[in-house]
Design a protein around this motif. Sequence first.
Motif, PDB file in Angstrom:
ATOM      1  N   ARG A  90      45.006  35.826  56.807  1.00 53.30           N
ATOM      2  CA  ARG A  90      45.993  35.814  55.715  1.00 53.30           C
ATOM      3  C   ARG A  90      45.302  35.783  54.356  1.00 53.30           C
ATOM      4  O   ARG A  90      45.713  36.447  53.409  1.00 53.30           O
ATOM      5  CB  ARG A  90      46.890  34.576  55.825  1.00 53.30           C
ATOM      6  CG  ARG A  90      48.176  34.798  56.593  1.00 53.30           C
ATOM      7  CD  ARG A  90      48.920  33.481  56.755  1.00 53.30           C
ATOM      8  NE  ARG A  90      49.315  32.902  55.484  1.00 53.30           N
ATOM      9  CZ  ARG A  90      50.384  33.264  54.797  1.00 53.30           C
ATOM     10  NH1 ARG A  90      51.174  34.210  55.248  1.00 53.30           N
ATOM     11  NH2 ARG A  90      50.678  32.680  53.661  1.00 53.30           N
ATOM     12  N   GLN A  91      44.263  34.969  54.261  1.00 53.00           N
ATOM     13  CA  GLN A  91      43.556  34.873  52.993  1.00 53.00           C
ATOM     14  C   GLN A  91      42.813  36.181  52.687  1.00 53.00           C
ATOM     15  O   GLN A  91      42.805  36.638  51.542  1.00 53.00           O
ATOM     16  CB  GLN A  91      42.582  33.687  53.030  1.00 53.00           C
ATOM     17  CG  GLN A  91      41.787  33.481  51.758  1.00 53.00           C
ATOM     18  CD  GLN A  91      42.649  33.023  50.581  1.00 53.00           C
ATOM     19  OE1 GLN A  91      43.814  32.675  50.742  1.00 53.00           O
ATOM     20  NE2 GLN A  91      42.088  33.059  49.391  1.00 53.00           N
ATOM     21  N   LEU A  92      42.211  36.780  53.701  1.00 56.70           N
ATOM     22  CA  LEU A  92      41.496  38.046  53.472  1.00 56.70           C
ATOM     23  C   LEU A  92      42.479  39.137  53.041  1.00 56.70           C
ATOM     24  O   LEU A  92      42.184  39.920  52.134  1.00 56.70           O
ATOM     25  CB  LEU A  92      40.741  38.460  54.742  1.00 56.70           C
ATOM     26  CG  LEU A  92      39.514  37.605  55.074  1.00 56.70           C
ATOM     27  CD1 LEU A  92      38.952  37.966  56.438  1.00 56.70           C
ATOM     28  CD2 LEU A  92      38.437  37.727  53.996  1.00 56.70           C
ATOM     29  N   ASP A  93      43.651  39.177  53.679  1.00 57.38           N
ATOM     30  CA  ASP A  93      44.663  40.167  53.288  1.00 57.38           C
ATOM     31  C   ASP A  93      45.027  40.008  51.822  1.00 57.38           C
ATOM     32  O   ASP A  93      45.294  40.967  51.105  1.00 57.38           O
ATOM     33  CB  ASP A  93      45.955  39.982  54.106  1.00 57.38           C
ATOM     34  CG  ASP A  93      45.784  40.453  55.542  1.00 57.38           C
ATOM     35  OD1 ASP A  93      44.773  41.132  55.824  1.00 57.38           O
ATOM     36  OD2 ASP A  93      46.651  40.124  56.368  1.00 57.38           O
ATOM     37  N   ARG A  94      45.049  38.767  51.406  1.00 58.21           N
ATOM     38  CA  ARG A  94      45.459  38.451  50.040  1.00 58.21           C
ATOM     39  C   ARG A  94      44.460  38.973  49.001  1.00 58.21           C
ATOM     40  O   ARG A  94      44.831  39.206  47.857  1.00 58.21           O
ATOM     41  CB  ARG A  94      45.575  36.941  49.957  1.00 58.21           C
ATOM     42  CG  ARG A  94      46.017  36.418  48.674  1.00 58.21           C
ATOM     43  CD  ARG A  94      46.183  34.944  48.798  1.00 58.21           C
ATOM     44  NE  ARG A  94      47.522  34.586  49.203  1.00 58.21           N
ATOM     45  CZ  ARG A  94      47.860  33.407  49.706  1.00 58.21           C
ATOM     46  NH1 ARG A  94      46.937  32.494  49.926  1.00 58.21           N
ATOM     47  NH2 ARG A  94      49.104  33.140  50.007  1.00 58.21           N
ATOM     48  N   LEU A  95      43.214  39.143  49.405  1.00 60.34           N
ATOM     49  CA  LEU A  95      42.201  39.584  48.430  1.00 60.34           C
ATOM     50  C   LEU A  95      42.543  40.957  47.859  1.00 60.34           C
ATOM     51  O   LEU A  95      42.192  41.272  46.724  1.00 60.34           O
ATOM     52  CB  LEU A  95      40.808  39.627  49.072  1.00 60.34           C
ATOM     53  CG  LEU A  95      40.245  38.290  49.535  1.00 60.34           C
ATOM     54  CD1 LEU A  95      38.788  38.429  49.925  1.00 60.34           C
ATOM     55  CD2 LEU A  95      40.403  37.220  48.474  1.00 60.34           C
ATOM     56  N   ASP A  96      43.234  41.753  48.651  1.00 63.46           N
ATOM     57  CA  ASP A  96      43.647  43.067  48.165  1.00 63.46           C
ATOM     58  C   ASP A  96      44.585  42.975  46.970  1.00 63.46           C
ATOM     59  O   ASP A  96      44.671  43.890  46.170  1.00 63.46           O
ATOM     60  CB  ASP A  96      44.414  43.807  49.274  1.00 63.46           C
ATOM     61  CG  ASP A  96      43.487  44.674  50.088  1.00 63.46           C
ATOM     62  OD1 ASP A  96      42.473  45.121  49.524  1.00 63.46           O
ATOM     63  OD2 ASP A  96      43.775  44.888  51.266  1.00 63.46           O
ATOM     64  N   ARG A  97      45.300  41.862  46.925  1.00 65.99           N
ATOM     65  CA  ARG A  97      46.361  41.779  45.927  1.00 65.99           C
ATOM     66  C   ARG A  97      45.930  41.098  44.645  1.00 65.99           C
ATOM     67  O   ARG A  97      46.674  41.062  43.684  1.00 65.99           O
ATOM     68  CB  ARG A  97      47.555  41.024  46.512  1.00 65.99           C
ATOM     69  CG  ARG A  97      48.089  41.691  47.774  1.00 65.99           C
ATOM     70  CD  ARG A  97      49.485  41.205  48.088  1.00 65.99           C
ATOM     71  NE  ARG A  97      49.517  39.792  48.382  1.00 65.99           N
ATOM     72  CZ  ARG A  97      49.531  39.280  49.621  1.00 65.99           C
ATOM     73  NH1 ARG A  97      49.506  40.074  50.669  1.00 65.99           N
ATOM     74  NH2 ARG A  97      49.584  37.994  49.800  1.00 65.99           N
ATOM     75  N   ALA A  98      44.725  40.543  44.659  1.00 63.36           N
ATOM     76  CA  ALA A  98      44.291  39.821  43.458  1.00 63.36           C
ATOM     77  C   ALA A  98      43.914  40.821  42.377  1.00 63.36           C
ATOM     78  O   ALA A  98      43.106  41.709  42.601  1.00 63.36           O
ATOM     79  CB  ALA A  98      43.104  38.937  43.793  1.00 63.36           C
ATOM     80  N   PRO A  99      44.481  40.704  41.195  1.00 61.35           N
ATOM     81  CA  PRO A  99      44.103  41.603  40.106  1.00 61.35           C
ATOM     82  C   PRO A  99      42.717  41.233  39.585  1.00 61.35           C
ATOM     83  O   PRO A  99      42.280  40.096  39.725  1.00 61.35           O
ATOM     84  CB  PRO A  99      45.158  41.339  39.045  1.00 61.35           C
ATOM     85  CG  PRO A  99      45.589  39.943  39.279  1.00 61.35           C
ATOM     86  CD  PRO A  99      45.428  39.683  40.746  1.00 61.35           C
ATOM     87  N   ARG A 100      42.041  42.176  39.023  1.00 64.98           N
ATOM     88  CA  ARG A 100      40.750  41.876  38.397  1.00 64.98           C
ATOM     89  C   ARG A 100      40.970  40.925  37.224  1.00 64.98           C
ATOM     90  O   ARG A 100      41.839  41.140  36.389  1.00 64.98           O
ATOM     91  CB  ARG A 100      40.079  43.175  37.913  1.00 64.98           C
ATOM     92  CG  ARG A 100      38.732  42.934  37.257  1.00 64.98           C
ATOM     93  CD  ARG A 100      38.005  44.224  36.996  1.00 64.98           C
ATOM     94  NE  ARG A 100      37.356  44.750  38.180  1.00 64.98           N
ATOM     95  CZ  ARG A 100      36.166  44.332  38.625  1.00 64.98           C
ATOM     96  NH1 ARG A 100      35.511  43.388  37.972  1.00 64.98           N
ATOM     97  NH2 ARG A 100      35.649  44.859  39.700  1.00 64.98           N
ATOM     98  N   GLU A 101      40.194  39.890  37.217  1.00 59.91           N
ATOM     99  CA  GLU A 101      40.323  38.918  36.126  1.00 59.91           C
ATOM    100  C   GLU A 101      39.270  39.209  35.064  1.00 59.91           C
ATOM    101  O   GLU A 101      38.275  39.850  35.329  1.00 59.91           O
ATOM    102  CB  GLU A 101      40.139  37.503  36.683  1.00 59.91           C
ATOM    103  CG  GLU A 101      41.377  37.072  37.462  1.00 59.91           C
ATOM    104  CD  GLU A 101      41.054  36.044  38.528  1.00 59.91           C
ATOM    105  OE1 GLU A 101      40.364  35.071  38.190  1.00 59.91           O
ATOM    106  OE2 GLU A 101      41.491  36.219  39.663  1.00 59.91           O
TER     107      GLU A 101
END
Lengths: 197, 197
Positions: free
Chosen positions: B185-196
């Motif tokens: 679940r956490q790895l899937d979420r990495l796709d959704r993190a915008p570049r900061e």
Amino acid sequence: MPKQVDHEQRRREIAAALCRLASERGLEGVSLGEVAAEAGVSKGLVQHYFRNKDLMLSYATGYLRERVEQRIAARTADAPAGPRAALRAALLALLPLDPDGRTESLVANAFLFRALKDPAMAERFREGHALLRDAVAGWVEAAYPTGHANPAQEADLLLAVVSGLADAVLLGHHTSEAAVAILDRQLDRLDRAPRET
Amino acid sequence: MPKQVDHEQRRREIAAALCRLASERGLEGVSLGEVAAEAGVSKGLVQHYFRNKDLMLSYATGYLRERVEQRIAARTADAPAGPRAALRAALLALLPLDPDGRTESLVANAFLFRALKDPAMAERFREGHALLRDAVAGWVEAAYPTGHANPAQEADLLLAVVSGLADAVLLGHHTSEAAVAILDRQLDRLDRAPRET
């Protein structure tokens, strides 16, 4: 029942002494005699309250859980209003950011080995963990009402993060500040998670 | 240098025996004599290779790190092509999903207490953790090239997650399958993190 209260206070003092010793070197080498010395009472008195080490450890797991619950309650009460602040405060209460938190994290690690050989103790830890998970899931649901189809899964993840960060702080991999920043990054991210189906 | 190789093999066997004992009950109560018995050699031979317990523990931390590195190398080599699969395989290699992984997780926990009292050992753990963090950050950067301004922070978070999940699996809070699902679940979420920025 003033006498009753006294006895309970004694038991707590003995459990606190056990926890101090366990936080320094684990549980395996700790004897009733050493606990008595650490608590400043006689070995006979310790044996009066706890017939053997297993009974003392069993009591100590309840004592430890109570300490953690009290810390969470105090931190969430002190937090700014709202479920996000309560969630963050509860998670921070699980990190070793002050001496008491450090002792509790170490004792929890010390109990890990014992729990692996003691099914009844393992069951008490599972119960405690389930209660904590439900509480965290409740805060997640209140704090991020539209973001999460499954607050329980989010709670599992957050509890894994704080457990891992706690060990990393104990080992000096992260400073307290760095650990808090890592946790905060994950909390910020919860806003961005779409509702899953 | 065939003799040299033999000696190294002996040291490894002794370190492996120490790790088996430590995985059952922590490090504190373990004596050189017990390690000798577990390794099936004489106490004198153990003392020939390790003058005292501290030297044996020091060697064992290197042995443990090597074991973990080999496990990560094997898992990433077996993984499907691409940095996402490599990242996932490396993180899964840190969870106690098979008997060897379970032993290594337990031994790492056992070493925690020792590291708190032994600055040189703590330093070796920090070094090992820093190398692992850099490797994970490299995979994060390759796997999610547009999502993350700070792969090192993401690596810190992922390593905290697997460390916390490892303890949760050992304690029976999660099954292996549940732990893997939480990590995924956490790895899937990495796709959704915008570049900061």
